[in-house]
Design an enzyme around this catalytic site. Structure first.
Site, mmCIF file in Angstrom:
data_model
loop_
_atom_site.group_PDB
_atom_site.id
_atom_site.type_symbol
_atom_site.label_atom_id
_atom_site.label_comp_id
_atom_site.label_asym_id
_atom_site.label_seq_id
_atom_site.Cartn_x
_atom_site.Cartn_y
_atom_site.Cartn_z
ATOM 1 N N ARG A 130 0.862 -1.188 0.000
ATOM 2 C CA ARG A 130 0.000 0.000 0.000
ATOM 3 C C ARG A 130 0.895 1.233 0.000
ATOM 4 O O ARG A 130 2.092 1.137 0.287
ATOM 5 C CB ARG A 130 -0.914 0.015 1.221
ATOM 6 C CG ARG A 130 -0.165 0.124 2.523
ATOM 7 C CD ARG A 130 -1.111 0.337 3.701
ATOM 8 N NE ARG A 130 -0.392 0.178 4.967
ATOM 9 C CZ ARG A 130 -0.951 0.265 6.164
ATOM 10 N NH1 ARG A 130 -2.234 0.486 6.271
ATOM 11 N NH2 ARG A 130 -0.245 0.108 7.260
ATOM 12 N N ASN A 168 -4.552 8.012 3.990
ATOM 13 C CA ASN A 168 -4.183 7.380 5.254
ATOM 14 C C ASN A 168 -2.726 7.681 5.550
ATOM 15 O O ASN A 168 -1.845 7.342 4.753
ATOM 16 C CB ASN A 168 -4.366 5.858 5.168
ATOM 17 C CG ASN A 168 -4.314 5.191 6.528
ATOM 18 O OD1 ASN A 168 -5.159 5.451 7.378
ATOM 19 N ND2 ASN A 168 -3.313 4.358 6.750
ATOM 20 N N GLU A 169 -2.486 8.369 6.659
ATOM 21 C CA GLU A 169 -1.118 8.591 7.139
ATOM 22 C C GLU A 169 -0.164 9.040 6.037
ATOM 23 O O GLU A 169 0.796 8.337 5.696
ATOM 24 C CB GLU A 169 -0.589 7.324 7.826
ATOM 25 C CG GLU A 169 -1.364 6.989 9.089
ATOM 26 C CD GLU A 169 -0.879 5.709 9.758
ATOM 27 O OE1 GLU A 169 -0.198 4.911 9.088
ATOM 28 O OE2 GLU A 169 -1.204 5.513 10.937
ATOM 29 N N GLU A 328 -6.687 6.151 15.581
ATOM 30 C CA GLU A 328 -6.311 4.738 15.678
ATOM 31 C C GLU A 328 -5.420 4.530 16.888
ATOM 32 O O GLU A 328 -4.518 5.341 17.135
ATOM 33 C CB GLU A 328 -5.472 4.293 14.473
ATOM 34 C CG GLU A 328 -6.151 4.287 13.142
ATOM 35 C CD GLU A 328 -5.179 3.845 12.036
ATOM 36 O OE1 GLU A 328 -4.152 3.191 12.332
ATOM 37 O OE2 GLU A 328 -5.443 4.181 10.878
ATOM 38 N N TRP A 336 3.924 -5.075 13.849
ATOM 39 C CA TRP A 336 5.005 -4.586 12.983
ATOM 40 C C TRP A 336 6.288 -4.261 13.738
ATOM 41 O O TRP A 336 7.212 -3.718 13.156
ATOM 42 C CB TRP A 336 4.528 -3.364 12.190
ATOM 43 C CG TRP A 336 3.648 -2.434 12.964
ATOM 44 C CD1 TRP A 336 2.287 -2.372 12.909
ATOM 45 C CD2 TRP A 336 4.044 -1.443 13.930
ATOM 46 N NE1 TRP A 336 1.803 -1.412 13.766
ATOM 47 C CE2 TRP A 336 2.853 -0.820 14.404
ATOM 48 C CE3 TRP A 336 5.272 -1.012 14.438
ATOM 49 C CZ2 TRP A 336 2.866 0.195 15.355
ATOM 50 C CZ3 TRP A 336 5.292 -0.007 15.389
ATOM 51 C CH2 TRP A 336 4.096 0.587 15.841
ATOM 52 N N GLU A 376 -1.695 -7.951 8.251
ATOM 53 C CA GLU A 376 -1.919 -7.498 9.631
ATOM 54 C C GLU A 376 -2.810 -8.446 10.421
ATOM 55 O O GLU A 376 -3.504 -8.022 11.346
ATOM 56 C CB GLU A 376 -2.480 -6.076 9.616
ATOM 57 C CG GLU A 376 -1.497 -5.117 8.957
ATOM 58 C CD GLU A 376 -1.791 -3.655 9.207
ATOM 59 O OE1 GLU A 376 -0.910 -2.952 9.747
ATOM 60 O OE2 GLU A 376 -2.895 -3.223 8.855
ATOM 61 N N LYS A 377 -2.760 -9.737 10.076
ATOM 62 C CA LYS A 377 -3.674 -10.672 10.748
ATOM 63 C C LYS A 377 -3.304 -10.925 12.202
ATOM 64 O O LYS A 377 -4.129 -11.392 12.983
ATOM 65 C CB LYS A 377 -3.780 -11.984 9.974
ATOM 66 C CG LYS A 377 -2.484 -12.678 9.668
ATOM 67 C CD LYS A 377 -2.763 -13.921 8.823
ATOM 68 C CE LYS A 377 -1.512 -14.474 8.179
ATOM 69 N NZ LYS A 377 -0.944 -13.558 7.146
ATOM 70 N N PHE A 378 -2.065 -10.613 12.588
ATOM 71 C CA PHE A 378 -1.700 -10.792 14.001
ATOM 72 C C PHE A 378 -1.785 -9.497 14.800
ATOM 73 O O PHE A 378 -1.339 -9.428 15.943
ATOM 74 C CB PHE A 378 -0.309 -11.428 14.118
ATOM 75 C CG PHE A 378 -0.288 -12.817 13.528
ATOM 76 C CD1 PHE A 378 -1.128 -13.798 14.034
ATOM 77 C CD2 PHE A 378 0.525 -13.126 12.450
ATOM 78 C CE1 PHE A 378 -1.148 -15.072 13.476
ATOM 79 C CE2 PHE A 378 0.514 -14.390 11.893
ATOM 80 C CZ PHE A 378 -0.333 -15.373 12.403
ATOM 81 N N HIS A 379 -2.326 -8.465 14.162
ATOM 82 C CA HIS A 379 -2.533 -7.186 14.867
ATOM 83 C C HIS A 379 -3.847 -7.285 15.639
ATOM 84 O O HIS A 379 -4.857 -7.740 15.107
ATOM 85 C CB HIS A 379 -2.617 -6.065 13.833
ATOM 86 C CG HIS A 379 -2.521 -4.683 14.402
ATOM 87 N ND1 HIS A 379 -3.505 -4.129 15.196
ATOM 88 C CD2 HIS A 379 -1.556 -3.745 14.282
ATOM 89 C CE1 HIS A 379 -3.140 -2.906 15.534
ATOM 90 N NE2 HIS A 379 -1.961 -2.653 14.994
HETATM 91 C C1 GAL Z 1 -1.550 2.338 11.011
HETATM 92 C C2 GAL Z 1 -2.363 2.228 9.729
HETATM 93 C C3 GAL Z 1 -3.397 1.128 9.825
HETATM 94 C C4 GAL Z 1 -2.769 -0.120 10.370
HETATM 95 C C5 GAL Z 1 -2.138 0.191 11.708
HETATM 96 C C6 GAL Z 1 -1.531 -1.020 12.380
HETATM 97 O O1 GAL Z 1 -0.372 3.031 10.837
HETATM 98 O O2 GAL Z 1 -3.015 3.438 9.453
HETATM 99 O O3 GAL Z 1 -3.956 0.905 8.547
HETATM 100 O O4 GAL Z 1 -1.807 -0.572 9.480
HETATM 101 O O5 GAL Z 1 -1.126 1.128 11.511
HETATM 102 O O6 GAL Z 1 -0.889 -0.682 13.575
#
Ligand code: GAL
Length: 689
Positions: A130, A168-169, A328, A336, A376-379
Site C-alpha cells: 500500500r 491514510n497517514e 487509531e 510490525w 496485519e492478521k496478528f494485529h
Molecule cells: C496504522 C495504519 C493502519 C494499520 C495500523 C496497524 O499506521 O493506518 O492501517 O496498518 O497502523 O498498527
C-alpha cells in the site's frame, strides 16, 4: 492536470489552527477502522450487533477500498457501500468515510507505472502493498480527484456521514519520491521559492565542493551520491516532498468541501512517531477541519505511557489547543515491531482515556474485526480472533461504557502548565549526516525533557519556535539546532518580559538553510543566554562526565560537552572532569524580568530534574502534590465544567487531592478531599459548579 508549483514556507508555520468545522457527533467517538470487505456480507449483521453491544458510535470505512469501488477504469461498484452505510445508519452508527487514495488499484499501475515511487538510489517500488505513490504524478492526482469526486457526489447527503477521512497517514510508508516527474516538480518549487538559480546557489552554499548550478534545469532531487550530499538541498527536498503531499491533501479536501459542505475533513496524522518525521504537522494542522492522530505503543523498554502522553500533547498543540480525535490505536499488541507484547489487563483503557484527558474527543482503534488474511492478521482488534469470549472483548465493552459516561466533556480543552518548543524542520536538519556526534539525537532530547516534566506532573503544550509564548511561565527548548533569527528574537522578548527559559546544547546553531549563524554559537541565543560556546567537544561512546554544584551535589552527563564562555550568565553547575573540566556545565542568565537556563551536556530525565526544579521556582510553578511519577493528573475545562483525570499506571492505590467536590464519572461516586484511585485504574472527577 497541471502541477501547482506552490512553494512550502521555509520555516513551517508558527501554529496550526484547524479550519474548525466541528465533528457533529452527539457523544464522544468510539469505534475503529471497519474493513467489512474482508468478510462475507453475512458477517456484517453480527458486526453491527456487536458494535451496538460495545457502544460504538462511529467507524472509519473505505480506507483501502479503491479496487472494490472501481474494479476497472471508469467502472464503479458502489452497491456494497450503499448497503453498508444503510446498515450502519439503521443501527445509529455514524461513518467516517475515507477517500481510498492511499491504495490505487492494480489496473491503475498497469496504465501508469510511472506513478510508482522511486527511491533515492533509483529503485522503483512495485505494486503489492500500500502507499506506493509518487505524489507528483499527474495521473495519480487525476485518478485521486476522480474517485474523491464520485464518493462525495454519492454520499455527501447520507445521514450516517459524520466525517471525511482523506487518504491514510501521509508520509508513510513512502515519504519522498525521486523520479523524473518529481525532479521537474522540484525545479518549479525552487523557482517559486528562490526565483533564480543564484538564489538557490546562495541558499544551498553551492560554492562548497564545486556544486554551483548555472541553470535550474541542472538540479535534481538529492539522489544517491558518492559521499555526503548538500545538506541544504536535502532539507529543501524534505520541504518540497511535504508540500507536495499537502497539495494532494488540499486538492481532495477542496473537492469534499465543495460537494459536501458542513461535513468536516480530516486525515490521520502520526504526530510523534519517529518513523514518521517527514511531515511538518504545524503546516498540516491548519489545513484540516479536525486534527486526528494515530498512536501505537513503541515497546522499546521505555515507559510507553510517557510517549503516549507526549504524542497526545503534541497532537493537541498541532490542533491549536482545540479538541482532536484519536483515530487509531490498538486494543492489545501490534504486528510490525520486532516483538509485539499484548497489553496488560486495564492497559487499553488507561491508554484510551489518557488520550481523552489530553484533548481527544473520543477513542478509535485499528481495527474493528481482526483480519484472517493479509499482512496485519496478528494485529489486535476490538473483536479479536478469540471472539467475544475474550478479555480484549470484555475490556472493549467496558471501555465503550466508560467513554460514554464522559460524553459531557466533549469540546472542553486540556489545561497546560508549560511549553516545549518543537519544530519538525529542525529535526530534519539535525538528522542529516556529518554532525559533531552521531550519538546526539534531537528526538531523544525532546523525549527526555518531556519525561522530566511529566514526572513533575506538569502538562505540556508544544509550541513552534516563532509562536506567542507569553501564556507560559516556563518554556523548554530541547536541542533546537535550526532556529531562525525571528525565533531567537521571540525567545529574547519572552525572557525580557518575565518568562523562564531552559535551553539544551546544540540549539540556535543554523538558520533555515542549514547555514551556521554568523559569529560564535549559539547565534540568535547568545544574548538571551548570556554566553558563547567556543567549541563542541562530544564524548566518546560510553564516556561520562561529572557535573557538580557549589553544594557538592553531582550529576552525570554523557554524549556531549562544550567550552562555554559566560558573558553575563552565572555558572550554576561545573564540569568536574572530562574535556571541559572546570568550565560551566549549567548556567543561568537574568535578562529583563526573566531568566534563561542553559545546559551544555546530555543529562538523563532524572538528572534534568535537578535543573528543572530551580527553573520552576524562577517561573513561579509550585511543586505538585506528592504523587508517584507514574500517576498522571490532567485537567480538561470548558463550558460544561472542569474534569480532573487521574490515570494510575502504578500497581498500588493512590490518593489524589481533589480541589473541589465533584462526581466521579466512571463509578458515579461523590468525590471530595482525597480520591482513592485503585492500582491501574482511571478516575475522572467532574468538579461541581
Ligand atoms: C496504522 C495504519 C493502519 C494499520 C495500523 C496497524 O499506521 O493506518 O492501517 O496498518 O497502523 O498498527
Amino acid at each position: 492536470m497541471p502541477l501547482t508549483p506552490e512553494a512550502a514556507p521555509l520555516t513551517g508555520t508558527p501554529t496550526g489552527t484547524p479550519l474548525g468545522t466541528p465533528l457533529g457527533l452527539p457523544r464522544l467517538a468510539f469505534g475503529g477502522d471497519y474493513n467489512p470487505e474482508q468478510w462475507p456480507e453475512s458477517v456484517w449483521a453480527e458486526d453491527v450487533r456487536l458494535m451496538r453491544e460495545a457502544g460504538v458510535t462511529m467507524v472509519s470505512v473505505g480506507i483501502f477500498s479503491w479496487a472494490l469501488l472501481e474494479p476497472a477504469p471508469g467502472v464503479h461498484e458502489f452497491g456494497w457501500l450503499d448497503r453498508l452505510l444503510e446498515l450502519l445508519h439503521e443501527n445509529g452508527i455514524r461513518v467516517d468515510l475515507a477517500t481510498p487514495t492511499v491504495a490505487p488499484p492494480a489496473w491503475f499501475y498497469r496504465e501508469h507505472p510511472e506513478a510508482l515511487p522511486v527511491t533515492a538510489d533509483g529503485v522503483r517500488h512495485e505494486f503489492g502493498s500500500r502507499g506506493a505513490i509518487c505524489h507528483s504524478s499527474p495521473a495519480y492526482r487525476a485518478a485521486a480527484a476522480d474517485i474523491t469526486t464520485r464518493l462525495a457526489e454519492r454520499y455527501a447527503a447520507h445521514p450516517a456521514l459524520a466525517l471525511w477521512h482523506v487518504h491514510n497517514e501521509y508520509g508513510v510508508p513512502v515519504s519522498a519520491c525521486y523520479c523524473d516527474t518529481c525532479a521537474a516538480h522540484f525545479r518549479r518549487w525552487l523557482a517559486a521559492t528562490y526565483e533564480t538559480v543564484d538564489g538557490v546557489n546562495e541558499a544551498w552554499g553551492t560554492a562548497f565542493w564545486g556544486q554551483r548550478y548555472a541553470d535550474l534545469e541542472q538540479i535534481n532531487p538529492p539522489r544517491l551520491t558518492p559521499t555526503v550530499g548538500n545538506p541544504a538541498q536535502e532539507l529543501d527536498y524534505r520541504r518540497f516532498a511535504d508540500a507536495t503531499m499537502r497539495e494532494n491533501f488540499v486538492a481532495e479536501r477542496d473537492i469534499l468541501h465543495r460537494l459536501s459542505p458542513g461535513i468536516p475533513v480530516t486525515t490521520n496524522f502520526m504526530t510523534a512517531l519517529s518513523q514518521c518525521d517527514t511531515v511538518d504537522y504545524w503546516a498540516w494542522g491548519r489545513e484540516v477541519d479536525l486534527v486526528s492522530n494515530d498512536h501505537y505503543l513503541i515497546t522499546d523498554g521505555r515507559r510507553t505511557h510517557v510517549n503516549l502522553a507526549m504524542t497526545a500533547d503534541l497532537t493537541r498543540s498541532v490542533a491549536g489547543g482545540a479538541p482532536w480525535l484519536l483515530m487509531e490505536h490498538a486494543t492489545s499488541g501490534v504486528s510490525w515491531q520486532p516483538r509485539n507484547p499484548a497489553k496488560a489487563p486495564g492497559e487499553m483503557a488507561r491508554n484510551s482515556l489518557a488520550h481523552v484527558a489530553r484533548g481527544s474527543d473520543g477513542a478509535m482503534f485499528f481495527q474493528w474485526r481482526q483480519s484472517r488474511r493479509g499482512a496485519e492478521k496478528f494485529h489486535s482488534a476490538m473483536l479479536p480472533h478469540a471472539g467475544t469470549e475474550s478479555r480484549v472483548w470484555r475490556e472493549v465493552v467496558e471501555l465503550g461504557a466508560a467513554v460514554d459516561s464522559l460524553s459531557t466533556l466533549k469540546g472542553t480543552r486540556t489545561v497546560a502548565d508549560v511549553a516545549v518548543l518543537w519544530d519538525w524542520q529542525s529535526w530534519w536538519a539535525q538528522s542529516l549526516q556529518w554532525r559533531p556526534s552521531e550519538d546526539h539525537d534531537a528526538r531523544e532530547r525532546a523525549d527526555s525533557f518531556y519525561e522530566a516534566l511529566y514526572d513533575r506532573h506538569l502538562t505540556v503544550d508544544f509550541a513552534h519556535p516563532e509562536a506567542d509564548l507569553s501564556a507560559y511561565p516556563l518554556v523548554v527548548v530541547p536541542a533546537l539546532y535550526l532556529m531562525t533569527q525571528a525565533a531567537g528574537d521571540n525567545l529574547r522578548a519572552y525572557v525580557e518580559q518575565g518568562g523562564t527559559l531552559v535551553v539544551s546544547y546544540f540549539s540556535g546553531i543554523v538558520d533555515e538553510h542549514d547555514a551556521v549563524h554568523p559569529g560564535a554559537y549559539p547565534g540568535p541565543l547568545r544574548d538571551v543566554l548570556g554566553l558563547t560556546v567556543e567549541e563542541f567537544s562530544p564524548l566518546l561512546a560510553g564516556q561520562q562526565v561529572r557535573v557538580t554544584a557549589v553544594d557538592g551535589s553531582a550529576l552525570v552527563g554523557d554524549v556531549w560537552t562544550e567550552f562555554v564562555v559566560p558573558r553575563g550568565a552565572e555558572t550554576v553547575w561545573t564540569y568536574a572532569d572530562g574535556p571541559a573540566a572546570g568550565l560551566p556545565a549549567v548556567t543561568r542568565n537574568r535578562l529583563g524580568e526573566g531568566s534563561a537556563w542553559y545546559v551544555s551536556t546530555r543529562l538523563g530525565a532524572g538528572d534534568l530534574d535537578a535543573l528543572l526544579g530551580p527553573a520552576c521556582e524562577d517561573a513561579g510553578i509550585a511543586p505538585r502534590a506528592e504523587l508517584p511519577r507514574d500517576v498522571e493528573v490532567v485537567r480538561r475545562s470548558g463550558e460544561s465544567g472542569t474534569y480532573l483525570f487521574t490515570v494510575n499506571h502504578t500497581a498500588a492505590e493512590v490518593k489524589v487531592p481533589v480541589d473541589a467536590p465533584g462526581t466521579e464519572l466512571l463509578t458515579g461516586e461523590r468525590a471530595a478531599g482525597r480520591l482513592a484511585v485503585p492500582a491501574g485504574a482511571v478516575r475522572v472527577v467532574r468538579l461541581d459548579g
